[in-house]
Design a protein around this motif. Structure first.
Motif, PDB file in Angstrom:
ATOM      1  N   LEU A 190       0.861  -1.178   0.000  1.00  0.00           N
ATOM      2  CA  LEU A 190       0.000   0.000   0.000  1.00  0.00           C
ATOM      3  C   LEU A 190       0.896   1.226   0.000  1.00  0.00           C
ATOM      4  O   LEU A 190       1.741   1.397   0.884  1.00  0.00           O
ATOM      5  CB  LEU A 190      -0.906   0.024   1.230  1.00  0.00           C
ATOM      6  CG  LEU A 190      -1.741   1.307   1.397  1.00  0.00           C
ATOM      7  CD1 LEU A 190      -2.682   1.503   0.211  1.00  0.00           C
ATOM      8  CD2 LEU A 190      -2.526   1.291   2.706  1.00  0.00           C
ATOM      9  N   LEU A 192       0.829   5.387  -0.120  1.00  0.00           N
ATOM     10  CA  LEU A 192       0.042   6.600   0.026  1.00  0.00           C
ATOM     11  C   LEU A 192       0.959   7.792  -0.199  1.00  0.00           C
ATOM     12  O   LEU A 192       2.086   7.818   0.314  1.00  0.00           O
ATOM     13  CB  LEU A 192      -0.589   6.701   1.408  1.00  0.00           C
ATOM     14  CG  LEU A 192      -1.464   5.537   1.889  1.00  0.00           C
ATOM     15  CD1 LEU A 192      -0.644   4.591   2.765  1.00  0.00           C
ATOM     16  CD2 LEU A 192      -2.666   6.037   2.675  1.00  0.00           C
ATOM     17  N   GLU A 220      -1.433  -1.278  -4.190  1.00  0.00           N
ATOM     18  CA  GLU A 220      -2.475  -0.252  -4.247  1.00  0.00           C
ATOM     19  C   GLU A 220      -1.854   1.115  -3.973  1.00  0.00           C
ATOM     20  O   GLU A 220      -1.077   1.278  -3.033  1.00  0.00           O
ATOM     21  CB  GLU A 220      -3.557  -0.547  -3.210  1.00  0.00           C
ATOM     22  CG  GLU A 220      -4.711   0.439  -3.227  1.00  0.00           C
ATOM     23  CD  GLU A 220      -5.828   0.070  -2.274  1.00  0.00           C
ATOM     24  OE1 GLU A 220      -6.620   0.969  -1.930  1.00  0.00           O
ATOM     25  OE2 GLU A 220      -5.903  -1.114  -1.865  1.00  0.00           O
ATOM     26  N   ILE A 222      -2.747   5.125  -3.265  1.00  0.00           N
ATOM     27  CA  ILE A 222      -3.787   6.078  -2.876  1.00  0.00           C
ATOM     28  C   ILE A 222      -3.204   7.485  -2.920  1.00  0.00           C
ATOM     29  O   ILE A 222      -2.378   7.843  -2.075  1.00  0.00           O
ATOM     30  CB  ILE A 222      -4.345   5.782  -1.479  1.00  0.00           C
ATOM     31  CG1 ILE A 222      -4.930   4.370  -1.409  1.00  0.00           C
ATOM     32  CG2 ILE A 222      -5.406   6.822  -1.105  1.00  0.00           C
ATOM     33  CD1 ILE A 222      -5.501   4.012  -0.043  1.00  0.00           C
ATOM     34  N   LEU A 224      -3.372  11.400  -2.235  1.00  0.00           N
ATOM     35  CA  LEU A 224      -4.063  12.195  -1.225  1.00  0.00           C
ATOM     36  C   LEU A 224      -4.027  13.658  -1.634  1.00  0.00           C
ATOM     37  O   LEU A 224      -2.972  14.302  -1.617  1.00  0.00           O
ATOM     38  CB  LEU A 224      -3.390  12.006   0.136  1.00  0.00           C
ATOM     39  CG  LEU A 224      -3.303  10.549   0.634  1.00  0.00           C
ATOM     40  CD1 LEU A 224      -2.469  10.478   1.900  1.00  0.00           C
ATOM     41  CD2 LEU A 224      -4.696   9.978   0.866  1.00  0.00           C
ATOM     42  N   ARG A 245      -7.965   9.720   9.521  1.00  0.00           N
ATOM     43  CA  ARG A 245      -8.564   9.316   8.244  1.00  0.00           C
ATOM     44  C   ARG A 245      -7.575   8.486   7.432  1.00  0.00           C
ATOM     45  O   ARG A 245      -7.946   7.472   6.838  1.00  0.00           O
ATOM     46  CB  ARG A 245      -9.011  10.563   7.466  1.00  0.00           C
ATOM     47  CG  ARG A 245      -9.631  10.269   6.109  1.00  0.00           C
ATOM     48  CD  ARG A 245     -10.363  11.502   5.581  1.00  0.00           C
ATOM     49  NE  ARG A 245      -9.471  12.645   5.481  1.00  0.00           N
ATOM     50  CZ  ARG A 245      -8.734  12.925   4.405  1.00  0.00           C
ATOM     51  NH1 ARG A 245      -8.789  12.125   3.340  1.00  0.00           N
ATOM     52  NH2 ARG A 245      -7.969  14.002   4.363  1.00  0.00           N
ATOM     53  N   TYR A 246      -6.322   8.902   7.436  1.00  0.00           N
ATOM     54  CA  TYR A 246      -5.298   8.127   6.723  1.00  0.00           C
ATOM     55  C   TYR A 246      -5.103   6.760   7.373  1.00  0.00           C
ATOM     56  O   TYR A 246      -4.937   5.749   6.675  1.00  0.00           O
ATOM     57  CB  TYR A 246      -3.970   8.886   6.711  1.00  0.00           C
ATOM     58  CG  TYR A 246      -4.043  10.262   6.100  1.00  0.00           C
ATOM     59  CD1 TYR A 246      -4.863  10.532   5.004  1.00  0.00           C
ATOM     60  CD2 TYR A 246      -3.288  11.316   6.629  1.00  0.00           C
ATOM     61  CE1 TYR A 246      -4.922  11.812   4.448  1.00  0.00           C
ATOM     62  CE2 TYR A 246      -3.347  12.590   6.078  1.00  0.00           C
ATOM     63  CZ  TYR A 246      -4.168  12.831   4.996  1.00  0.00           C
ATOM     64  OH  TYR A 246      -4.223  14.091   4.449  1.00  0.00           O
ATOM     65  N   ASN A 248      -7.352   5.083   8.903  1.00  0.00           N
ATOM     66  CA  ASN A 248      -8.510   4.269   8.525  1.00  0.00           C
ATOM     67  C   ASN A 248      -8.349   3.680   7.124  1.00  0.00           C
ATOM     68  O   ASN A 248      -8.793   2.560   6.848  1.00  0.00           O
ATOM     69  CB  ASN A 248      -9.791   5.101   8.606  1.00  0.00           C
ATOM     70  CG  ASN A 248     -10.193   5.429  10.030  1.00  0.00           C
ATOM     71  OD1 ASN A 248      -9.822   4.730  10.965  1.00  0.00           O
ATOM     72  ND2 ASN A 248     -10.949   6.491  10.207  1.00  0.00           N
ATOM     73  N   MET A 249      -7.697   4.426   6.224  1.00  0.00           N
ATOM     74  CA  MET A 249      -7.409   3.897   4.890  1.00  0.00           C
ATOM     75  C   MET A 249      -6.483   2.684   4.981  1.00  0.00           C
ATOM     76  O   MET A 249      -6.682   1.679   4.285  1.00  0.00           O
ATOM     77  CB  MET A 249      -6.750   4.972   4.026  1.00  0.00           C
ATOM     78  CG  MET A 249      -7.637   6.148   3.667  1.00  0.00           C
ATOM     79  SD  MET A 249      -6.700   7.384   2.707  1.00  0.00           S
ATOM     80  CE  MET A 249      -7.940   8.662   2.527  1.00  0.00           C
ATOM     81  N   GLU A 252      -8.388  -0.369   6.268  1.00  0.00           N
ATOM     82  CA  GLU A 252      -9.189  -1.023   5.227  1.00  0.00           C
ATOM     83  C   GLU A 252      -8.321  -1.940   4.385  1.00  0.00           C
ATOM     84  O   GLU A 252      -8.726  -3.055   4.025  1.00  0.00           O
ATOM     85  CB  GLU A 252      -9.871   0.021   4.342  1.00  0.00           C
ATOM     86  CG  GLU A 252     -10.992   0.789   5.039  1.00  0.00           C
ATOM     87  CD  GLU A 252     -11.638   1.812   4.108  1.00  0.00           C
ATOM     88  OE1 GLU A 252     -11.391   1.753   2.903  1.00  0.00           O
ATOM     89  OE2 GLU A 252     -12.395   2.654   4.617  1.00  0.00           O
ATOM     90  N   PHE A 253      -7.129  -1.487   4.044  1.00  0.00           N
ATOM     91  CA  PHE A 253      -6.205  -2.292   3.250  1.00  0.00           C
ATOM     92  C   PHE A 253      -5.825  -3.566   4.011  1.00  0.00           C
ATOM     93  O   PHE A 253      -5.835  -4.671   3.437  1.00  0.00           O
ATOM     94  CB  PHE A 253      -4.955  -1.473   2.939  1.00  0.00           C
ATOM     95  CG  PHE A 253      -3.891  -2.206   2.180  1.00  0.00           C
ATOM     96  CD1 PHE A 253      -3.956  -2.316   0.801  1.00  0.00           C
ATOM     97  CD2 PHE A 253      -2.813  -2.783   2.836  1.00  0.00           C
ATOM     98  CE1 PHE A 253      -2.978  -2.991   0.075  1.00  0.00           C
ATOM     99  CE2 PHE A 253      -1.828  -3.462   2.151  1.00  0.00           C
ATOM    100  CZ  PHE A 253      -1.907  -3.566   0.769  1.00  0.00           C
TER     101      PHE A 253
END
Length: 258
Positions: A190, A192, A220, A222, A224, A245-246, A248-249, A252-253
């Motif tokens: 992941l 970001l 993945e 993401i 921002l 919020r980050y 929480n991303m 989810e992953f």
């Protein structure tokens, strides 16, 4: 908002179960903090958070260590029932011979030490900036056997002028660059990155993810909008609600792959 502040203050009060050194180099102790959860729900998954800072880290022996900038991530995940840890490594200016490969060796030794201290079977590596770079360098190493790597605004191309302090030769800059190790790997990735990052170009991260996908990797990316460099660090540039919020991303992953 008051509830969020209270939650963050609660997390920051969590103390490590193990606070020691994992290695000594030339008389300088390299620190590690390990958090062991009370809840056994995710205890067998180990989350190791690696701090950044342009690879500047431990240079002199110190009696205490505060966990550095990624300590919040360890506290966050132990509160969710994961085993979690943070550590530091030699500073890139530790001595005149130190290169980024010495730091990578420190990271490998830290991971091995933490595993010996914990009853874990799965490994998630997480890092910010230079810590993202180190996490990815461990992730592409089969001997580490990581299951996931989460990299926030990672340095991927060490041949760029900004990173000339971490190695000695052009060949070593390439060797130290995840962007030049496009291959099939085990861990899911992941990535970001904020589009307002002026330290590390987010386009490099996007291209890297595309290239890793072409090698049939689970990767993945993401983007921002509006996020600056080091957006994941609590108490730095991002607002607390954005940091959560980050996180929480990332949750989810992880949940999708657990």
């Amino acid at each position: 908002m008051n509830e969020l502040k209270a939650e963050i203050n609660r997390l920051k009060q969590i103390k490590p179960g193990i606070d020691c050194s994992y290695k000594t180099v030339n008389g300088v102790r390299l620190p590690v903090e390990i958090y062991v959860p009370e809840d056994n729900k995710n205890k067998q998954t180990l989350v190791i958070a690696i701090h950044g800072g342009s690879w500047y880290a431990v240079k002199e022996d110190a009696v205490t260590w505060d966990g550095s900038w990624m300590n919040f991530q360890a506290q966050y995940y132990v509160s969710k029932g994961f085993t979690a840890a943070v550590f530091s490594y030699r500073s890139i200016d530790f001595d005149e011979t130190t290169t980024v490969f010495d730091l990578i060796d420190d990271c490998k030794d830290a991971v091995a030490f933490i595993r010996r201290q914990t009853e874990t079977t799965r490994l998630i590596l997480m890092g910010d900036s230079a810590g993202g770079h180190l996490s990815l360098m461990l992730g592409i190493d089969d001997s580490i056997n990581a299951d996931m790597v989460v990299a926030a605004n990672p340095v991927l191309d060490c041949t760029e002028p900004s990173w000339k302090h971490i190695a000695k030769t052009e060949q070593d800059f390439i060797k130290a660059s995840p962007a030049f190790h496009i291959q099939k790997i085990k861990p899911a990735l992941l990535l970001l990155h904020g589009d307002s990052d002026t330290v590390v170009n987010c386009k490099i991260t996007e291209r890297y993810c595309d290239s890793m996908k072409q090698q049939k990797n689970d990767c993945e990316y993401i983007p921002l909008h509006g996020a600056e460099h080091a957006f994941l660090l609590q108490g730095y540039r991002s607002k607390d609600e954005d940091v959560m919020r980050y996180m929480n991303m990332i949750d989810e992953f992880i949940e999708k792959r657990t």
